[in-house]
Scaffold this motif. Structure first.
Motif, PDB file in Angstrom:
ATOM      1  N   LYS A 129      12.647 -11.865 -10.708  1.00 55.59           N
ATOM      2  CA  LYS A 129      14.035 -11.389 -10.586  1.00 55.59           C
ATOM      3  C   LYS A 129      14.606 -11.689  -9.201  1.00 55.59           C
ATOM      4  O   LYS A 129      15.387 -10.933  -8.645  1.00 55.59           O
ATOM      5  N   GLY A 130      14.120 -12.770  -8.592  1.00 46.05           N
ATOM      6  CA  GLY A 130      14.628 -13.180  -7.294  1.00 46.05           C
ATOM      7  C   GLY A 130      13.995 -12.484  -6.109  1.00 46.05           C
ATOM      8  O   GLY A 130      14.389 -12.718  -4.967  1.00 46.05           O
ATOM      9  N   VAL A 131      12.980 -11.624  -6.355  1.00 46.04           N
ATOM     10  CA  VAL A 131      12.331 -10.861  -5.285  1.00 46.04           C
ATOM     11  C   VAL A 131      10.814 -11.019  -5.407  1.00 46.04           C
ATOM     12  O   VAL A 131      10.262 -10.953  -6.512  1.00 46.04           O
ATOM     13  N   ILE A 132      10.134 -11.211  -4.279  1.00 43.59           N
ATOM     14  CA  ILE A 132       8.679 -11.328  -4.291  1.00 43.59           C
ATOM     15  C   ILE A 132       8.042 -10.005  -4.725  1.00 43.59           C
ATOM     16  O   ILE A 132       8.363  -8.941  -4.189  1.00 43.59           O
ATOM     17  N   HIS A 133       7.150 -10.106  -5.727  1.00 44.97           N
ATOM     18  CA  HIS A 133       6.382  -8.963  -6.215  1.00 44.97           C
ATOM     19  C   HIS A 133       4.896  -9.192  -5.944  1.00 44.97           C
ATOM     20  O   HIS A 133       4.417 -10.331  -5.985  1.00 44.97           O
ATOM     21  N   PHE A 134       4.165  -8.108  -5.718  1.00 43.22           N
ATOM     22  CA  PHE A 134       2.727  -8.124  -5.473  1.00 43.22           C
ATOM     23  C   PHE A 134       2.010  -7.632  -6.726  1.00 43.22           C
ATOM     24  O   PHE A 134       2.412  -6.622  -7.317  1.00 43.22           O
ATOM     25  N   LEU A 135       0.934  -8.326  -7.105  1.00 37.79           N
ATOM     26  CA  LEU A 135       0.137  -7.891  -8.248  1.00 37.79           C
ATOM     27  C   LEU A 135      -0.895  -6.877  -7.753  1.00 37.79           C
ATOM     28  O   LEU A 135      -1.865  -7.225  -7.078  1.00 37.79           O
ATOM     29  N   VAL A 136      -0.661  -5.606  -8.077  1.00 39.16           N
ATOM     30  CA  VAL A 136      -1.415  -4.478  -7.526  1.00 39.16           C
ATOM     31  C   VAL A 136      -2.415  -3.955  -8.549  1.00 39.16           C
ATOM     32  O   VAL A 136      -2.110  -3.825  -9.732  1.00 39.16           O
ATOM     33  N   GLN A 137      -3.598  -3.652  -8.087  1.00 39.93           N
ATOM     34  CA  GLN A 137      -4.674  -3.131  -8.929  1.00 39.93           C
ATOM     35  C   GLN A 137      -4.871  -1.632  -8.673  1.00 39.93           C
ATOM     36  O   GLN A 137      -4.886  -1.190  -7.520  1.00 39.93           O
ATOM     37  N   ALA A 138      -5.032  -0.850  -9.719  1.00 41.60           N
ATOM     38  CA  ALA A 138      -5.458   0.547  -9.580  1.00 41.60           C
ATOM     39  C   ALA A 138      -6.982   0.547  -9.623  1.00 41.60           C
ATOM     40  O   ALA A 138      -7.584   0.225 -10.657  1.00 41.60           O
ATOM     41  N   LYS A 139      -7.603   0.902  -8.499  1.00 40.56           N
ATOM     42  CA  LYS A 139      -9.047   0.700  -8.357  1.00 40.56           C
ATOM     43  C   LYS A 139      -9.784   2.017  -8.155  1.00 40.56           C
ATOM     44  O   LYS A 139      -9.402   2.829  -7.304  1.00 40.56           O
ATOM     45  N   VAL A 140     -10.852   2.202  -8.912  1.00 40.64           N
ATOM     46  CA  VAL A 140     -11.752   3.345  -8.748  1.00 40.64           C
ATOM     47  C   VAL A 140     -12.846   2.956  -7.760  1.00 40.64           C
ATOM     48  O   VAL A 140     -13.490   1.921  -7.916  1.00 40.64           O
ATOM     49  N   GLU A 141     -13.047   3.796  -6.730  1.00 43.35           N
ATOM     50  CA  GLU A 141     -14.163   3.605  -5.802  1.00 43.35           C
ATOM     51  C   GLU A 141     -14.835   4.946  -5.577  1.00 43.35           C
ATOM     52  O   GLU A 141     -14.194   6.007  -5.633  1.00 43.35           O
ATOM     53  N   SER A 142     -16.126   4.903  -5.279  1.00 47.89           N
ATOM     54  CA  SER A 142     -16.955   6.111  -5.283  1.00 47.89           C
ATOM     55  C   SER A 142     -16.462   7.195  -4.332  1.00 47.89           C
ATOM     56  O   SER A 142     -16.589   8.383  -4.609  1.00 47.89           O
ATOM     57  N   GLY A 143     -15.887   6.806  -3.177  1.00 49.23           N
ATOM     58  CA  GLY A 143     -15.468   7.800  -2.194  1.00 49.23           C
ATOM     59  C   GLY A 143     -14.002   8.156  -2.239  1.00 49.23           C
ATOM     60  O   GLY A 143     -13.506   8.862  -1.360  1.00 49.23           O
ATOM     61  N   ASN A 144     -13.270   7.671  -3.257  1.00 42.38           N
ATOM     62  CA  ASN A 144     -11.837   7.950  -3.334  1.00 42.38           C
ATOM     63  C   ASN A 144     -11.549   9.445  -3.379  1.00 42.38           C
ATOM     64  O   ASN A 144     -12.268  10.208  -4.036  1.00 42.38           O
ATOM     65  N   PHE A 145     -10.471   9.821  -2.723  1.00 44.19           N
ATOM     66  CA  PHE A 145     -10.084  11.223  -2.674  1.00 44.19           C
ATOM     67  C   PHE A 145      -9.594  11.714  -4.036  1.00 44.19           C
ATOM     68  O   PHE A 145      -9.811  12.855  -4.401  1.00 44.19           O
ATOM     69  N   ASP A 146      -8.930  10.830  -4.778  1.00 43.28           N
ATOM     70  CA  ASP A 146      -8.337  11.252  -6.050  1.00 43.28           C
ATOM     71  C   ASP A 146      -8.472  10.140  -7.097  1.00 43.28           C
ATOM     72  O   ASP A 146      -7.474   9.639  -7.611  1.00 43.28           O
ATOM     73  N   ILE A 147      -9.683   9.764  -7.410  1.00 43.30           N
ATOM     74  CA  ILE A 147     -10.059   8.814  -8.470  1.00 43.30           C
ATOM     75  C   ILE A 147      -9.613   7.389  -8.178  1.00 43.30           C
ATOM     76  O   ILE A 147     -10.427   6.480  -8.076  1.00 43.30           O
ATOM     77  N   LEU A 148      -8.289   7.172  -8.067  1.00 45.66           N
ATOM     78  CA  LEU A 148      -7.723   5.834  -7.951  1.00 45.66           C
ATOM     79  C   LEU A 148      -6.983   5.638  -6.647  1.00 45.66           C
ATOM     80  O   LEU A 148      -6.413   6.584  -6.103  1.00 45.66           O
ATOM     81  N   GLU A 149      -6.954   4.395  -6.190  1.00 51.63           N
ATOM     82  CA  GLU A 149      -6.017   3.985  -5.152  1.00 51.63           C
ATOM     83  C   GLU A 149      -5.475   2.608  -5.515  1.00 51.63           C
ATOM     84  O   GLU A 149      -6.109   1.852  -6.261  1.00 51.63           O
TER      85      GLU A 149
END
Length: 485
Positions: free
Chosen positions: A361-381
């Protein structure tokens, strides 16, 4: 009426601050220190400051050791951090039950930068700091980089320089103040206070410190292992404001009608109107995944951690994968304490952290992943498109099964916008560096993505980065390095 005036005053402060940040981000001319002079200064500090880091057995580490049951590796004071064991269970990914050692450092430290205006431009006071795990000894760190154990002087050493500017709220104006996470696969729910303050008073510049514009810092982030992880995470929190699509287009027309990649990234940063998904839709996506994905952590004694072996001089995986915990004796001449011992995490190999970006749509977008890691404060980042912090990405199975890894590794050099080696935090990680990459794909790249991926503008990433525990440290480090010139 008073409340409305207060709100308007805060809104004006916010706009003024955003403009200060933006002007500094677009400025690389510095009458105090050219970028080349800074690089030469870093090399000179490397020559002048005595540094020695020796690997030693755990039994030789002063003030550190295992408890009687060999359940954890900790400091005799109970402060600093410890190496603990955990069991991890999740319903995400090919491996859903494993044990591992992890760094347990529950205290919140300072990552703080002092700024000051000179001739209308905002300058950042950075420190040439040596950490025991740095691959090249000196890297540019925040003005203040200190754990709570450090600044409360548990080590009996000197107080960190400039600490009083951050503890005395009347001294300075706060421009940014956030709690942000650290490496979720290595730290157990670890957070630090990322803070930027501005002073109008005269300030002494000590030997290992210098004034830099934000544009210079970004320029230096384009080089391997010059700007440390802590500076990168603080810089990532800076916002340059929210503007209409019409305003951004007009700005680009006036300043750079040819549309360089830098101006296109700036447009993605400033444009608050055009995006593939609304902010509410992103919140729904992220919340929905949190309800679907599980992350259960159970404390274990180190001796009971499956597949890990405690030897006299390291804790390592039976297949020699992932990382090792080793002991080191450190001597650094210009630190608050000039000699100490500690455990530190040694990676088995370098990794890769990559964002795929696309013009939508004329604007740069980033392909972002929702990632689970063992020490995450709230499941996903929210994480980069591809994040592999071990050499496991180098085998054919990973290339075939890990989303977008094949595209990243096979990217044509002409499409690679950013490509540097960047170190992880040298106080806890021994000579760990990962390849940081941003790749611009063309219109043929599909906008359809797996359920744990989403397209976001840089403006949207910055909105979520204002709050705790949304963007992980790998994502923050990558967006911090984006130059708008």
């Amino acid at each position: 009426m008073v409340a409305r005036l207060s709100f308007l005053s805060q809104a004006k402060f916010s706009r003024d601050t955003e403009l200060l940040f933006l002007r500094s981000a677009l400025t690389v001319e510095n009458p105090f220190n050219s970028t080349q002079q800074v690089l030469e200064w870093i090399q000179e500090r490397n020559r002048q400051v005595k540094v020695r880091v020796d690997r030693i057995p755990f039994t030789q580490m002063k003030s550190w050791g295992f408890d009687a049951e060999r359940s954890r590796l900790a400091h005799s004071s109970g402060s600093f951090f410890s190496i603990d064991g955990i069991n991890v269970r999740t319903n995400v990914g090919p491996v859903q039950d494993w044990d591992q050692p992890i760094i347990n450092q529950p205290e919140i430290g300072y990552l703080g930068i002092i700024t000051k205006i000179f001739n209308g431009t905002l300058y950042f006071l950075l420190q040439a700091k040596i950490e025991p795990g740095n691959v090249n000894n000196v890297q540019l760190s925040p003005t203040l980089q200190a754990t709570k154990s450090n600044y409360t002087r548990i080590h009996k050493g000197k107080s960190p320089k400039y600490l009083e500017y951050f503890t005395d709220r009347l001294r300075c104006e706060i421009l940014l103040d956030q709690l942000q996470s650290e490496q979720g696969a290595r730290f157990l729910k670890k957070r630090n206070r990322n803070i930027i303050i501005k002073t109008d008073s005269e300030i002494e510049v000590f030997e290992d410190y210098c004034w830099l514009t934000l544009g210079q810092i970004k320029e230096l982030m384009g080089m391997d292992n010059v700007v440390n992880m802590d500076t990168r995470t603080v810089i990532s929190g800076i916002s340059y404001g929210n503007h209409s699509d019409e305003t951004v287009s007009f700005y680009n027309l006036l300043n750079n009608p040819s549309g360089t990649v830098g101006t296109r990234f700036l447009a993605s940063e400033l444009n608050a109107e055009v995006a593939l998904h609304t902010t509410d839709a992103i919140i729904h996506w992220f919340t929905n995944l949190k309800t679907q994905y599980d992350l259960f952590i159970k404390a274990l004694p180190l001796h009971a951690v499956r597949d890990w072996i405690i030897a006299r001089d390291c804790i390592y995986h039976k297949d020699d994968k992932f990382f090792r915990v080793i002991g080191v004796h450190v001597e650094i001449a210009n630190r608050e304490v000039t000699g100490w011992d500690q455990p530190i995490i040694e990676p088995m190999d370098e990794g890769i952290c990559a964002f795929i970006v696309k013009n939508i749509k004329g604007v740069i977008h980033f392909l972002v992943q929702a990632k689970v890691e063992s020490g995450n404060f709230d499941i996903l980042e929210m994480a980069p498109t591809v994040q592999c912090i071990t050499s496991s990405y180098k085998n054919e199975e990973s290339v075939r099964t890990l989303p977008y890894l094949g595209e990243v590794l096979a990217a044509d050099s002409k499409n690679i916008i950013y490509d540097t080696m960047q170190s992880e935090e040298g106080g806890r990680f021994y000579r760990e560096q990962n390849r940081n990459v941003i790749i611009l794909v063309d219109e043929s790249f599909s906008e359809k993505v797996p359920e744990n991926y989403i397209w976001m503008t840089l403006n949207q990433l910055k909105v979520f980065n204002k709050f705790n525990n949304y963007l992980n440290i790998q994502a923050r480090g990558l967006i911090a390095g984006i130059s708008y010139r």
